[in-house]
Write a protein that holds these residues in place. Structure first.
Motif, PDB file in Angstrom:
ATOM      1  N   ILE A 126       0.737  -1.157   0.120  1.00  9.47           N
ATOM      2  CA  ILE A 126       0.122  -0.038   0.082  1.00  9.47           C
ATOM      3  C   ILE A 126       0.695   1.229  -0.184  1.00  9.47           C
ATOM      4  N   THR A 127       1.943   1.215   0.922  1.00  7.75           N
ATOM      5  CA  THR A 127       2.706   2.290   1.020  1.00  7.75           C
ATOM      6  C   THR A 127       3.590   2.732  -0.027  1.00  7.75           C
ATOM      7  N   GLY A 128       4.065   1.669  -0.832  1.00  8.27           N
ATOM      8  CA  GLY A 128       4.892   1.945  -1.857  1.00  8.27           C
ATOM      9  C   GLY A 128       4.358   2.549  -3.153  1.00  8.27           C
TER      10      GLY A 128
ATOM     11  N   HIS B 218      10.476  -1.313  -6.407  1.00  8.63           N
ATOM     12  CA  HIS B 218      10.885  -2.455  -6.476  1.00  8.63           C
ATOM     13  C   HIS B 218      10.260  -3.372  -5.486  1.00  8.63           C
ATOM     14  N   GLU B 219       9.596  -4.612  -6.062  1.00  7.92           N
ATOM     15  CA  GLU B 219       8.726  -5.382  -5.336  1.00  7.92           C
ATOM     16  C   GLU B 219       9.396  -6.843  -5.228  1.00  7.92           C
ATOM     17  N   ALA B 220       9.676  -7.347  -3.943  1.00  7.97           N
ATOM     18  CA  ALA B 220       9.936  -8.724  -3.772  1.00  7.97           C
ATOM     19  C   ALA B 220       9.657  -9.815  -4.987  1.00  7.97           C
TER      20      ALA B 220
ATOM     21  N   LEU C 115      -7.340  -3.468  -3.120  1.00 10.07           N
ATOM     22  CA  LEU C 115      -6.567  -2.071  -2.910  1.00 10.07           C
ATOM     23  C   LEU C 115      -5.202  -2.031  -3.287  1.00 10.07           C
ATOM     24  N   TYR C 116      -4.479  -3.230  -2.914  1.00  9.88           N
ATOM     25  CA  TYR C 116      -3.091  -3.405  -3.591  1.00  9.88           C
ATOM     26  C   TYR C 116      -3.261  -3.216  -5.184  1.00  9.88           C
ATOM     27  N   VAL C 117      -4.182  -3.989  -5.515  1.00  9.16           N
ATOM     28  CA  VAL C 117      -4.141  -4.094  -7.096  1.00  9.16           C
ATOM     29  C   VAL C 117      -4.511  -2.691  -7.812  1.00  9.16           C
TER      30      VAL C 117
ATOM     31  N   GLY D 226      -3.941   0.972   9.905  1.00 13.07           N
ATOM     32  CA  GLY D 226      -2.583   0.522   9.356  1.00 13.07           C
ATOM     33  C   GLY D 226      -2.785   1.229   7.963  1.00 13.07           C
ATOM     34  N   ALA D 227      -3.643   0.986   6.985  1.00 12.38           N
ATOM     35  CA  ALA D 227      -3.383   1.409   5.531  1.00 12.38           C
ATOM     36  C   ALA D 227      -3.403   3.034   5.654  1.00 12.38           C
ATOM     37  N   SER D 228      -4.497   3.429   6.652  1.00  8.60           N
ATOM     38  CA  SER D 228      -4.401   4.858   6.593  1.00  8.60           C
ATOM     39  C   SER D 228      -3.463   5.648   7.104  1.00  8.60           C
TER      40      SER D 228
HETATM   41  C1  LIG Z   1      -4.935  -9.263   7.828  1.00  8.85           C
HETATM   42  C2  LIG Z   1      -4.804  -7.960   8.064  1.00  8.85           C
HETATM   43  C3  LIG Z   1      -5.850  -7.109   8.216  1.00  8.85           C
HETATM   44  C4  LIG Z   1      -5.518  -5.702   8.419  1.00  8.85           C
HETATM   45  N1  LIG Z   1      -6.772  -4.739   8.662  1.00  8.85           N
HETATM   46  C5  LIG Z   1      -6.348  -3.372   8.752  1.00  8.85           C
HETATM   47  C6  LIG Z   1      -7.458  -2.579   8.772  1.00  8.85           C
HETATM   48  O1  LIG Z   1      -8.696  -3.188   9.000  1.00  8.85           O
HETATM   49  N2  LIG Z   1      -7.173  -1.161   8.583  1.00  8.85           N
HETATM   50  C7  LIG Z   1      -5.976  -1.003   8.415  1.00  8.85           C
HETATM   51  O2  LIG Z   1      -5.698   0.289   8.044  1.00  8.85           O
HETATM   52  N3  LIG Z   1      -5.043  -1.703   8.159  1.00  8.85           N
HETATM   53  C8  LIG Z   1      -5.199  -3.034   8.325  1.00  8.85           C
HETATM   54  N4  LIG Z   1      -4.206  -3.831   8.122  1.00  8.85           N
HETATM   55  C9  LIG Z   1      -3.002  -3.396   8.103  1.00  8.85           C
HETATM   56  C10 LIG Z   1      -2.480  -2.931   6.729  1.00  8.85           C
HETATM   57  O3  LIG Z   1      -2.527  -4.131   5.806  1.00  8.85           O
HETATM   58  C11 LIG Z   1      -1.027  -2.509   6.591  1.00  8.85           C
HETATM   59  O4  LIG Z   1      -0.752  -1.509   7.448  1.00  8.85           O
HETATM   60  C12 LIG Z   1      -0.631  -1.885   5.298  1.00  8.85           C
HETATM   61  O5  LIG Z   1      -0.810  -3.180   4.324  1.00  8.85           O
HETATM   62  C13 LIG Z   1       0.801  -1.524   5.311  1.00  8.85           C
HETATM   63  O6  LIG Z   1       1.088  -1.280   3.984  1.00  8.85           O
HETATM   64  P1  LIG Z   1       2.837  -1.330   3.654  1.00  8.85           P
HETATM   65  O7  LIG Z   1       2.806  -1.102   2.276  1.00  8.85           O
HETATM   66  O8  LIG Z   1       3.511  -0.660   4.660  1.00  8.85           O
HETATM   67  O9  LIG Z   1       3.111  -2.807   3.884  1.00  8.85           O
HETATM   68  P2  LIG Z   1       2.701  -4.257   3.157  1.00  8.85           P
HETATM   69  O10 LIG Z   1       1.167  -4.055   2.749  1.00  8.85           O
HETATM   70  O11 LIG Z   1       3.027  -5.343   4.019  1.00  8.85           O
HETATM   71  O12 LIG Z   1       3.730  -4.190   1.676  1.00  8.85           O
HETATM   72  C14 LIG Z   1       5.129  -4.370   1.845  1.00  8.85           C
HETATM   73  C15 LIG Z   1       5.440  -4.690   0.397  1.00  8.85           C
HETATM   74  O13 LIG Z   1       6.712  -4.857   0.474  1.00  8.85           O
HETATM   75  C16 LIG Z   1       7.187  -6.007  -0.213  1.00  8.85           C
HETATM   76  N5  LIG Z   1       8.596  -6.448   0.210  1.00  8.85           N
HETATM   77  C17 LIG Z   1       8.849  -7.075   1.415  1.00  8.85           C
HETATM   78  N6  LIG Z   1      10.277  -7.259   1.647  1.00  8.85           N
HETATM   79  C18 LIG Z   1      10.740  -6.658   0.576  1.00  8.85           C
HETATM   80  C19 LIG Z   1      12.129  -6.653  -0.061  1.00  8.85           C
HETATM   81  N7  LIG Z   1      13.223  -7.211   0.695  1.00  8.85           N
HETATM   82  N8  LIG Z   1      12.278  -6.177  -1.093  1.00  8.85           N
HETATM   83  C20 LIG Z   1      11.269  -5.772  -2.011  1.00  8.85           C
HETATM   84  N9  LIG Z   1       9.966  -5.987  -1.467  1.00  8.85           N
HETATM   85  C21 LIG Z   1       9.710  -6.314  -0.395  1.00  8.85           C
HETATM   86  C22 LIG Z   1       6.177  -6.849  -0.043  1.00  8.85           C
HETATM   87  O14 LIG Z   1       5.992  -8.204  -0.834  1.00  8.85           O
HETATM   88  C23 LIG Z   1       4.835  -6.102   0.059  1.00  8.85           C
HETATM   89  O15 LIG Z   1       4.282  -6.020  -1.220  1.00  8.85           O
HETATM   90  C24 LIG Z   1      -4.340  -5.120   8.106  1.00  8.85           C
HETATM   91  C25 LIG Z   1      -3.216  -6.119   8.048  1.00  8.85           C
HETATM   92  C26 LIG Z   1      -3.361  -7.447   7.861  1.00  8.85           C
HETATM   93  C27 LIG Z   1      -2.291  -8.405   7.787  1.00  8.85           C
END
Ligand SMILES: Cc1cc2nc3c(=O)[nH]c(=O)nc-3n(C[C@H](O)[C@H](O)[C@H](O)COP(=O)(O)OP(=O)(O)OC[C@H]3O[C@@H](n4cnc5c(N)ncnc54)[C@H](O)[C@@H]3O)c2cc1C
Length: 400
Positions: free
Chosen positions: A10-12, A29-31, A104-106, A302-304
């Motif tokens: 989400i953050t990326g 860059h995605e793993a 959301l990711y897609v 977390g996502a927000s």
């Molecule tokens: C089941 C579940 C339910 C949730 N419910 C809520 C909710 O109700 N509300 C809410 O706001 N949040 C919720 N969250 C949290 C929310 O999903 C996360 O806070 C949010 O996804 C964070 O986004 P992110 O992009 O920081 O991390 P992530 O979504 O984890 O994305 C990280 C990305 O980095 C990639 N990556 C990892 N390591 C590497 C590497 N070494 N090199 C390259 N790429 C790498 C991964 O493959 C992934 O694509 C929930 C989480 C889970 C697991």
């Protein structure tokens, strides 16, 4: 400036789109070959996150979710403990959205690609070092990439975080297993969009009515210590379903009907958070999203928070014109807010771990008080928070 963004969760993509708006080129860059993480689960997007997305021209109606404007808390006997409004923004016409994580990711990633942002798959970051005034990243496939800065948006188990601080404490287990699913053809007695949350005798159950017969649910199951991979694997689908039926057998409410109407229950996982991450940045390398502040799903934030991070970091990079200063300003602006929320979410998680005394206090005292206080509150520090895209007053135009 050229930025290397690590992670297409989400953050990326949000960070990369915000950087583009700030005039900074970014490559993600995605793993994995495709981001499949989190398939199955869903999450809440609150108005603070939706407002930050709006700054990037992304409308909540394009995210594939549905409105969830309110939540109701009940105890194991079915007594209503509280009715709370989820976040709403009347000026923008939005309320909290509930959306599948994978959707959301897609959508975010596709939108980044549509805007011309390159996403490189199969690029697992293994190392990042300062190099001739910039950053040199090395990936597991042996490839490298160079940028003026590197943004670690690589989630709760961030490699970037370990590179910045090999001694950073690992994520903490919050005492709950998580699971959930999507039921169809089941009728519930709650209005569409209402999240009903039940503090059951043995576990916590929540469901949202999405429309006729369509119910999304999750459950939190207390467990003293984190389950090992083998213990999680031992919960075969049939065993896990039977376990949930046993846990909710004595509670009022439709949990058993909803579970029975769910073709595939999401396998259980340990709920983790990161109470504090000592090092958020060093030189031109910094963390955003779960990598900096993993928060348990209990918060619904977390996502927000991740979206807020991406937009604010890009604005600060534009304003400061220098990654080192921007990462420092970012930490100063964000740490207090996110750590306060992580602590609050942990307290809420503790309320889901039943014990007769805390249950009594929670049902008789804490939740009615929370409910009354929430009804009186007109300004919410969490969901009324807005990131501004404007430079701070008095900043030098050359640095905008
Ligand atoms: C089941 C579940 C339910 C949730 N419910 C809520 C909710 O109700 N509300 C809410 O706001 N949040 C919720 N969250 C949290 C929310 O999903 C996360 O806070 C949010 O996804 C964070 O986004 P992110 O992009 O920081 O991390 P992530 O979504 O984890 O994305 C990280 C990305 O980095 C990639 N990556 C990892 N390591 C590497 C590497 N070494 N090199 C390259 N790429 C790498 C991964 O493959 C992934 O694509 C929930 C989480 C889970 C697991």
């Amino acid at each position: 400036m050229r930025a290397l963004v690590i992670g297409a969760g989400i953050t990326g993509p949000v960070t990369a789109m915000a950087l583009q708006k700030a005039g900074i080129d970014a490559t993600i860059h995605e793993a994995y070959e495709r981001t499949a993480d989190g398939v199955g689960a869903y999450l809440n997007l609150a108005t603070n996150g939706l407002a930050a997305l709006r700054l990037l021209g992304i409308d909540h109606r394009d995210l594939g979710g549905f409105d969830t404007p309110a939540l109701e808390l009940r105890n194991a006997s079915g007594r209503r403990l509280a009715h709370l409004a989820m976040s709403r923004d009347d000026a923008a016409g939005t309320v909290s959205q509930t959306v599948r994580r994978s959707d959301l990711y897609v959508r975010l990633r596709d939108e980044a690609v549509r805007r011309g942002i390159p996403v490189e798959y199969g690029r697992r970051l293994v190392d990042a070092v300062p190099h001739r005034g910039a950053v040199l990243a090395t990936f597991a496939d042996g490839g490298t990439a160079e940028g003026d800065l590197l943004v670690g948006a690589d989630g709760l188990h961030s490699r970037t975080r370990a590179i910045l601080d090999p001694h950073c404490p690992p994520p903490r287990y919050t005492g709950l297993l998580n699971t959930g699913g999507y039921a169809s053809g089941v009728s519930v007695d709650t209005p569409v969009g209402l999240f009903t949350m039940i503090f059951g005798r043995r576990a916590f159950f929540a469901y949202a009515n999405r429309g006729p017969g369509d119910v999304w649910w999750f459950a939190n199951v207390p467990r003293a210590r984190a389950a090992s991979d083998d213990e999680l694997a031992a919960y075969t689908p049939d065993r896990w379903r039977a376990e949930l039926e046993r846990l909710f057998a004595d509670d009022a409410g439709p949990a058993l009907e909803i579970i029975a109407a769910t073709p595939e229950i999401i396998a259980p996982w340990n709920t983790l958070d990161l109470p504090t991450v000592p090092v958020w940045h060093r030189g031109p390398i910094g963390l955003v999203g779960d990598a900096a502040h993993g928060i348990s799903p209990t918060s619904g934030q977390g996502a927000s928070l991740a979206i807020e991070d991406g937009v604010l970091l890009a604005r600060l990079l534009r304003d400061h014109g220098d990654p080192v200063a921007a990462f420092a300003a970012f930490e100063a602006a964000r740490r207090r807010r996110v750590e306060k929320l992580i602590a609050q979410a942990k307290r809420t998680s503790n309320q889901k771990i039943p014990n007769p005394l805390t249950r009594l206090l929670r049902d008789r005292l804490i939740l009615p008080l929370v409910s009354r206080a929430a009804a009186r509150t007109t300004h919410d520090w969490l969901t009324d928070y807005r990131i501004s895209w404007d430079p701070p007053a008095g900043s030098h135009p050359a640095r905008r």
